[in-house]
Design a protein around this motif. Structure first.
Motif, PDB file in Angstrom:
ATOM      1  N   PRO A  30      -3.249   9.993  -0.294  1.00 41.41           N
ATOM      2  CA  PRO A  30      -3.015  10.481   1.048  1.00 41.41           C
ATOM      3  C   PRO A  30      -1.990   8.899   0.639  1.00 41.41           C
ATOM      4  O   PRO A  30      -2.146   8.465  -0.414  1.00 41.41           O
ATOM      5  CB  PRO A  30      -3.835  10.262   2.066  1.00 41.41           C
ATOM      6  CG  PRO A  30      -5.203   9.514   1.649  1.00 41.41           C
ATOM      7  CD  PRO A  30      -4.801   9.919  -0.539  1.00 41.41           C
ATOM      8  N   PRO A  31      -0.368   9.481   1.612  1.00 40.36           N
ATOM      9  CA  PRO A  31       0.678   8.291   1.061  1.00 40.36           C
ATOM     10  C   PRO A  31       0.092   6.635   1.758  1.00 40.36           C
ATOM     11  O   PRO A  31       0.800   6.552   0.826  1.00 40.36           O
ATOM     12  CB  PRO A  31       1.604   8.816   2.396  1.00 40.36           C
ATOM     13  CG  PRO A  31       1.540  10.365   2.218  1.00 40.36           C
ATOM     14  CD  PRO A  31      -0.189  10.800   1.677  1.00 40.36           C
ATOM     15  N   GLN A  36      -0.650   1.941  -1.451  1.00 45.16           N
ATOM     16  CA  GLN A  36      -0.466   0.464  -1.467  1.00 45.16           C
ATOM     17  C   GLN A  36      -0.696   0.645  -3.166  1.00 45.16           C
ATOM     18  O   GLN A  36      -1.153  -0.529  -3.890  1.00 45.16           O
ATOM     19  CB  GLN A  36      -2.658   0.487  -0.511  1.00 45.16           C
ATOM     20  CG  GLN A  36      -2.905  -0.492  -1.110  1.00 45.16           C
ATOM     21  CD  GLN A  36      -4.649  -0.512  -0.389  1.00 45.16           C
ATOM     22  OE1 GLN A  36      -5.144   0.695  -0.257  1.00 45.16           O
ATOM     23  NE2 GLN A  36      -5.046  -1.154  -0.429  1.00 45.16           N
ATOM     24  N   VAL A  37      -1.578   1.232  -3.923  1.00 42.73           N
ATOM     25  CA  VAL A  37      -1.359   1.915  -5.288  1.00 42.73           C
ATOM     26  C   VAL A  37      -0.024   1.641  -5.866  1.00 42.73           C
ATOM     27  O   VAL A  37      -0.201   0.222  -6.556  1.00 42.73           O
ATOM     28  CB  VAL A  37      -2.214   2.911  -5.519  1.00 42.73           C
ATOM     29  CG1 VAL A  37      -2.223   2.472  -7.455  1.00 42.73           C
ATOM     30  CG2 VAL A  37      -3.787   2.930  -4.945  1.00 42.73           C
ATOM     31  N   ILE A  38       0.941   2.213  -5.562  1.00 40.21           N
ATOM     32  CA  ILE A  38       1.619   1.226  -5.867  1.00 40.21           C
ATOM     33  C   ILE A  38       2.969   0.155  -5.584  1.00 40.21           C
ATOM     34  O   ILE A  38       2.843  -0.309  -6.923  1.00 40.21           O
ATOM     35  CB  ILE A  38       3.007   2.564  -5.288  1.00 40.21           C
ATOM     36  CG1 ILE A  38       2.963   4.391  -6.091  1.00 40.21           C
ATOM     37  CG2 ILE A  38       4.645   1.974  -5.792  1.00 40.21           C
ATOM     38  CD1 ILE A  38       3.788   4.813  -5.119  1.00 40.21           C
ATOM     39  N   ARG A 103       4.385  -3.029   4.106  1.00 40.08           N
ATOM     40  CA  ARG A 103       4.779  -2.856   5.076  1.00 40.08           C
ATOM     41  C   ARG A 103       4.190  -1.107   5.185  1.00 40.08           C
ATOM     42  O   ARG A 103       3.422  -0.729   6.295  1.00 40.08           O
ATOM     43  CB  ARG A 103       6.614  -2.952   5.705  1.00 40.08           C
ATOM     44  CG  ARG A 103       6.443  -3.961   6.931  1.00 40.08           C
ATOM     45  CD  ARG A 103       7.948  -3.809   7.405  1.00 40.08           C
ATOM     46  NE  ARG A 103       9.086  -3.116   6.496  1.00 40.08           N
ATOM     47  CZ  ARG A 103      10.041  -3.745   5.873  1.00 40.08           C
ATOM     48  NH1 ARG A 103      10.149  -5.134   5.422  1.00 40.08           N
ATOM     49  NH2 ARG A 103      11.203  -3.363   5.417  1.00 40.08           N
ATOM     50  N   ALA A 104       4.158  -0.045   4.388  1.00 37.51           N
ATOM     51  CA  ALA A 104       3.860   0.840   4.146  1.00 37.51           C
ATOM     52  C   ALA A 104       2.487   0.439   4.056  1.00 37.51           C
ATOM     53  O   ALA A 104       1.248   1.225   4.377  1.00 37.51           O
ATOM     54  CB  ALA A 104       4.216   1.789   2.920  1.00 37.51           C
ATOM     55  N   THR A 105       1.603  -0.343   3.270  1.00 37.96           N
ATOM     56  CA  THR A 105       0.070  -0.618   2.689  1.00 37.96           C
ATOM     57  C   THR A 105      -0.174  -1.745   4.285  1.00 37.96           C
ATOM     58  O   THR A 105      -1.209  -0.845   4.754  1.00 37.96           O
ATOM     59  CB  THR A 105       0.074  -1.866   1.848  1.00 37.96           C
ATOM     60  OG1 THR A 105       0.585  -1.407   0.609  1.00 37.96           O
ATOM     61  CG2 THR A 105      -1.145  -1.864   1.149  1.00 37.96           C
ATOM     62  N   ALA A 106       0.804  -1.990   5.082  1.00 37.63           N
ATOM     63  CA  ALA A 106      -0.362  -2.519   5.985  1.00 37.63           C
ATOM     64  C   ALA A 106      -0.561  -1.690   7.163  1.00 37.63           C
ATOM     65  O   ALA A 106      -1.287  -1.332   7.720  1.00 37.63           O
ATOM     66  CB  ALA A 106       0.904  -3.656   6.862  1.00 37.63           C
TER      67      ALA A 106
END
Length: 122
Positions: A30-31, A36-38, A103-106
């Protein structure tokens, strides 16, 4: 009689296989988890891209030594040097977006639990 495959060659093969597995997993995440992986892959210090950049730079130094001794064409060394420089530039370009990825990971972290009971003062 065949010669056994040296450990570094087996290691390179295993890393290649695992990178393929990582790509397969990444395509199915999922996005928020994919972000997080990226972010980890692109980390310039501890990520896959930084590691590959370091590996190519190391190969370039090795190729230079071989080219200076005449054991390898200079074009090979120059190509590895260009690849190392290009990967370094790409790493720097992507590093500019590290905050966005973080920020996307957070945002992917679950929200803190909220109390379900509100006390009334009477």
């Amino acid at each position: 009689m065949s010669h056994p495959t040296p450990y570094p060659v087996r290691l390179a093969d295993e890393i290649t296989r695992q990178l393929g597995q990582l790509a397969d997993h990444l395509s199915q995440l999922p996005p928020p988890q994919a972000a997080q992986v990226i972010a980890r892959i692109l980390d310039p210090d501890n990520g896959v891209l930084g590691g590959v950049t370091h590996l190519v730079a190391t190969g370039s130094v090795f190729a230079k030594n071989l080219a200076e001794r005449g054991a390898l064409p200079a074009e090979v060394w120059l190509a590895l040097g260009r690849a190392s420089n290009e990967l370094g530039d790409i790493t720097l370009d992507l590093d500019e977006h590290k905050d966005t990825l973080q920020r996307a990971t957070a945002a992917a972290k679950p929200p803190a639990p909220a109390p379900l009971v509100v006390r009334r003062h009477r």
